[in-house]
Design an enzyme around this catalytic site. Structure first.
Site, short mmCIF file in Angstrom:
data_model
loop_
_atom_site.label_atom_id
_atom_site.label_comp_id
_atom_site.label_asym_id
_atom_site.label_seq_id
_atom_site.Cartn_x
_atom_site.Cartn_y
_atom_site.Cartn_z
N LEU A 1 37.87 26.61 47.29
CA LEU A 1 37.41 27.61 46.35
C LEU A 1 38.57 28.08 45.48
CD1 LEU A 1 35.16 29.75 48.71
CD2 LEU A 1 34.41 28.13 46.99
N CYS A 2 38.24 28.46 44.25
CA CYS A 2 39.26 28.97 43.33
C CYS A 2 39.92 30.20 43.94
CB CYS A 2 38.64 29.34 41.99
SG CYS A 2 38.30 27.88 41.00
N PRO A 3 41.21 30.37 43.79
CA PRO A 3 42.08 29.56 42.93
C PRO A 3 42.74 28.35 43.61
CG PRO A 3 43.31 31.42 43.76
CD PRO A 3 41.93 31.52 44.37
#
Ligand code: SF4
Lengths: 80, 347
Positions: A12-14
């Site tokens: 998942l970001c970041p």
């Protein structure tokens, strides 16, 4: 020359941005990089990160559940 | 001729760090941003998980700040090192499990190391004296400077005039008169300065920059530590605490119930690691069971799963039970009436 591939799927970001950043640090200007992702947030975050660092996105492609982002490493002279 | 002085700015994605960097850039200093990913950050992915948040911009606010400023932003993964800050904060926690003072010290210290490695001259933060009850008090600001090792190379441009002059001010790299003297909890000076620079649409996180300031999140983390008998955690543990409804019907197991499509999709990524339930006769959530469960537990979990499905008022709901190793079976259950669910099962 084939592009170097970064597998950032299921992150998942970041984190995909961080993986891209780490891979770019090993590249030279003009190198091509392909980042495989699954988090839809990457279509905003990786281009934003590239813009501030002067790298160019050449393509964003959706392949089944994957998002494939291709980029060309910019002139990293003076890159910190 | 030597080039301009260089500063590394801690960019959280909030307004204060954006302004602090801008104030210093105005004095001709070369600024680059640094942003730390602890795993608890409220950024990006949480919006990406929840479909209902889709109206909100899915941007990463730290990157957005960097774009506004026209500076590079380096995002640093500190997930592992940060554990010790959360588990053993020397200065204790704030209102929830937020170890803000230790966190600030840790981050400024990391920025200091980055500064040295990259030949930069000083560090900028958006801190304001009196802004936050724990980490931004008049008496704790010097603690951050001292314990991080940054000492007088730490500049807080928004409140510099309320603090002793730093090295960049003494050396004339920065004109102290052009720095600010903000103080206290009022946001008005920041809003006015943002207007002055033409910044619009900036993020204004209410409680803080991370989930540790959130009461409900802290309750879930405390529960995780208590039931495991250890305060250790992995990234997946703390990510899962951000998603779904969490219920603990029995001390030895917990249910994580997807609340909407985006969360269900996210939880799907964990299917192989948890016994998981899914209603098949009605639309309903994907549910992960965290803990070692027996037949009675599974039946209870299936009835609760039915309760959270569209079949909550039906006579019976079919729920698919999937074991970790892939075995699958179905069970017809009566949805649990809402009044039978004790409030203290909810975390
Ligand atoms: S709110 Fe979270 S990230 Fe911000 S200082 Fe406190 S502990 Fe650190």
């Amino acid at each position: 020359m084939s592009a170097r591939v970064v597998d950032a799927r299921n992150l998942l970001c970041p984190l995909p941005v961080i993986r891209t950043q780490d891979a770019v640090a090993e590249c030279r200007p003009g190198d091509e990089l392909q980042v495989l992702c699954t988090d839809p947030g990457v279509v905003h975050d990786i281009p934003a990160w590239c813009r501030v660092h002067g790298h160019v996105i050449s393509e964003i492609r959706h392949e089944d559940r994957d998002i494939v982002i291709s980029l060309c490493v910019g002139d990293t002279e003076g890159e910190t | 001729m030597p080039g301009p002085r260089k500063a590394v700015a801690l960019i959280s994605g909030g307004l204060d760090s954006l302004l602090a960097a801008r104030v210093v850039m105005e004095q001709g200093v070369h600024v680059e941003g640094i942003n730390f990913f602890t795993g608890f950050c409220v950024e990006g992915h949480t919006h990406a998980i929840r479909k209902q948040d889709s109206k909100r911009p899915k941007r990463n606010n730290a990157l957005w700040s960097a774009e506004q400023l026209g500076i590079k932003l380096h995002i640093i993964d500190i997930i592992d090192e940060y554990k010790d800050v959360v588990i053993n904060p020397k200065h204790g926690y704030g209102a929830n499990l937020n170890p803000c003072l230790d966190c600030k010290i840790f981050m400024v210290n990391k920025a200091r190391q980055w500064m040295i490695e990259h030949g930069f001259d000083f560090i900028i933060t958006g801190e304001v004296v009196g802004q936050r009850p724990m980490s931004q008090r008049k008496d704790t600001m010097p603690v951050v400077a001292r314990d991080s090792g940054a000492e007088d190379r730490l500049v807080r441009p928004l409140c510099a005039k309320n603090l002793p002059p730093t090295l960049p001010e003494q050396e004339g790299w920065l004109d102290r008169d052009l720095l600010h003297g903000f103080n206290g909890r009022s946001r008005k000076p920041q809003i006015a300065l943002a207007a002055h620079y033409g910044f619009e649409d900036f993020a204004q996180p209410a409680g803080g920059c991370c989930f540790l300031t959130d009461r409900q999140y802290s309750v879930k983390l405390e529960d995780l530590w208590k039931t495991r008998g250890s305060r250790e955690y992995e990234l997946d543990d703390i990510m899962l605490l951000k998603v779904g409804r969490h219920l603990r019907p029995r001390p030895h197991f917990k249910m994580i119930v997807g609340r909407e499509e985006g969360e269900n999709r996210f939880l799907e990524g964990y299917r192989k690691r948890f016994v998981h339930l899914l209603p098949t006769s009605h639309v309903g959530p994907l549910v992960l069971l965290d803990g070692e469960v027996g037949a009675e537990d599974i039946e209870l979990a299936a009835r609760l799963t039915a309760r959270f499905s569209k079949g909550r008022d039906a006579q019976r709901v079919t729920v698919q039970i999937n074991e970790r190793e892939g075995a699958m079976r179905s069970m017809d259950v009566v949805p649990m009436p809402v009044d039978d669910i004790p409030q203290d099962w909810y975390l």
